[in-house]
Design a protein around this motif. Sequence first.
Motif, PDB file in Angstrom:
ATOM      1  N   LEU A 159       0.815  -1.215   0.000  1.00 16.80           N
ATOM      2  CA  LEU A 159       0.000   0.000   0.000  1.00 16.80           C
ATOM      3  C   LEU A 159       0.848   1.265   0.000  1.00 16.80           C
ATOM      4  O   LEU A 159       0.334   2.355  -0.199  1.00 16.80           O
ATOM      5  N   ARG A 181      -6.979   6.965  -9.962  1.00 15.27           N
ATOM      6  CA  ARG A 181      -6.084   5.806  -9.778  1.00 15.27           C
ATOM      7  C   ARG A 181      -5.462   5.390 -11.112  1.00 15.27           C
ATOM      8  O   ARG A 181      -4.281   5.069 -11.187  1.00 15.27           O
ATOM      9  N   ILE A 235      -5.881  -6.072  -0.495  1.00 12.47           N
ATOM     10  CA  ILE A 235      -7.044  -5.425   0.122  1.00 12.47           C
ATOM     11  C   ILE A 235      -6.583  -4.213   0.928  1.00 12.47           C
ATOM     12  O   ILE A 235      -5.614  -4.298   1.683  1.00 12.47           O
ATOM     13  N   GLN A 236      -7.268  -3.101   0.755  1.00  7.77           N
ATOM     14  CA  GLN A 236      -6.975  -1.922   1.572  1.00  7.77           C
ATOM     15  C   GLN A 236      -8.145  -1.660   2.519  1.00  7.77           C
ATOM     16  O   GLN A 236      -9.315  -1.806   2.140  1.00  7.77           O
ATOM     17  N   ALA A 282     -11.606  -3.604   3.302  1.00 10.28           N
ATOM     18  CA  ALA A 282     -12.910  -3.484   2.667  1.00 10.28           C
ATOM     19  C   ALA A 282     -12.852  -3.330   1.150  1.00 10.28           C
ATOM     20  O   ALA A 282     -13.863  -3.537   0.486  1.00 10.28           O
ATOM     21  N   PHE A 283     -11.696  -2.962   0.584  1.00 11.53           N
ATOM     22  CA  PHE A 283     -11.636  -2.634  -0.842  1.00 11.53           C
ATOM     23  C   PHE A 283     -10.467  -3.379  -1.499  1.00 11.53           C
ATOM     24  O   PHE A 283      -9.323  -3.219  -1.078  1.00 11.53           O
ATOM     25  N   VAL A 333      -7.755  -3.510  -4.178  1.00 14.11           N
ATOM     26  CA  VAL A 333      -7.109  -2.447  -4.941  1.00 14.11           C
ATOM     27  C   VAL A 333      -6.186  -2.984  -6.033  1.00 14.11           C
ATOM     28  O   VAL A 333      -5.739  -2.232  -6.889  1.00 14.11           O
TER      29      VAL A 333
END
Lengths: 399, 77
Positions: free
Chosen positions: A58, A124, B45-46, B49-50, B52
């Motif tokens: 992330l 995005r 997953i981020q 809940a989502f 990505v």
Amino acid sequence: MSSALGPGEGKLRIQIRVEKGVIAAVALASTRPVSAGSVLVGRRLDEALALLPRLFSLCGVAQAVAGLRAVENALGLVVPPPQAAARQLLVTAEALEQTVWRILIDGPRCIGVEPALESLKPLRRALASLRLLLFSEPVWMRIGGARLAPDRARLAGALDEIERCIERTVLGRATVDGSPWPDRGAFETWMRTSPAPAALVPRWANGQGLAGFGRGTVEPLPEFDPAWLAWRLANDSDHSFCARPNHVGGVGETGALTRYWTHPLIAALRTEHGNGLFVRLTARLIECAAFVAELRNQFQMASADHPGTLDLRNVSGSGLGIVECARGRLVHWLAITEGRVSAYRILAPTEWNFHPEGPLARGLAGAEVGRGDRVRQVIELLVMALDPCVGCELAVDEH
Amino acid sequence: MCIAIPARVVELRETGALVERYGERLEVSLLLLEEPVAPGDYLIIQARAFAVEKIAPEEALEIQRLFDAIIETMPSV
């Protein structure tokens, strides 16, 4: 907020005791895997660096660039300015996406508003296109630099699209010119009247009397003395410093608010609300607009560059890599022995901001939170504003 | 630190999917993904809940092996 997280990701546990509507005690504990860098030990440098974006998917660009800087510092390599600009452009793009995520998704969820997922998709897509428009090979995180061949026309188009997305779906048209909201009055008028999604959560927080909620005395983290930090990390084989860092015996804050601490609008708001919730939310909005301008500056500096291949088989040394990412200051340190990683430490911004003596803990202690469901809601909003990099488990004990 | 362990798609829902990682099951949205998803695919997953990102199964399994190694280095919770 979550009640259970997968093993490996870890979590923050926040325990709050409320007495008569006031927070009487705060306890913070983390099970985040601060020793994750250890899995890189024994690997070749290129192999270790390639793993960073996969482990930390992330914020993979920031992690990869922190790792690259650490390796290049260890080896005394100076990266040409176009390479540095291209990497920084990707770091900024990632930070912009994360910032928009907080504004469009996490913030609204905290106040019970369904997030506008569809509006995030074009942004995005445009942000994801930048890497291949800069580098002419898929592996961009090469030590010393990768083959850089910017497609300037298409990059300019992508940056235009990013700016349009920010205008259209986040901040509203009047704000994206590199210096939004010339003064406090202009900002507060925008916040009260704008239909832009970004105005939603600050307006709610202000309307609920939460502008100063969570204000505390923790100051911005000062610049590090690199020699001190390298020494501290080199001697942190049990990862205790990475888990609970300190600087000159104290704990500082790092992130959007501290980066804009002296910005005129933030300075004006701080006189009334300290480092409370509204000021934190505002700093993120200022940074969102500033990221767009930064992308354009980095684009101007990222020209073609074709670095040669390095022989790294027998190199040794140690080095530090620091990157300002969406959540604050990220630090990597590594030691290299004969071309392989012999030690690796990662100090993440969350360890400062969610330190037991950090801005969340100090800001919550003694704060008025009301009663019932509101207690959890306002604490979750402050946690979101401070932006941890793992999920949280919040336990409230109300008397 | 932004760690995300890949999750395997167990079942598709109307606009999302049921995914699993380390025995934990989550309902996640697929609205942010650009590509089609099928049971057995692996997703990043981020915010729990989502979804990505979709990643190749071999890459997901490599990441899971790394996380297994990380878990071994962690003190028991």
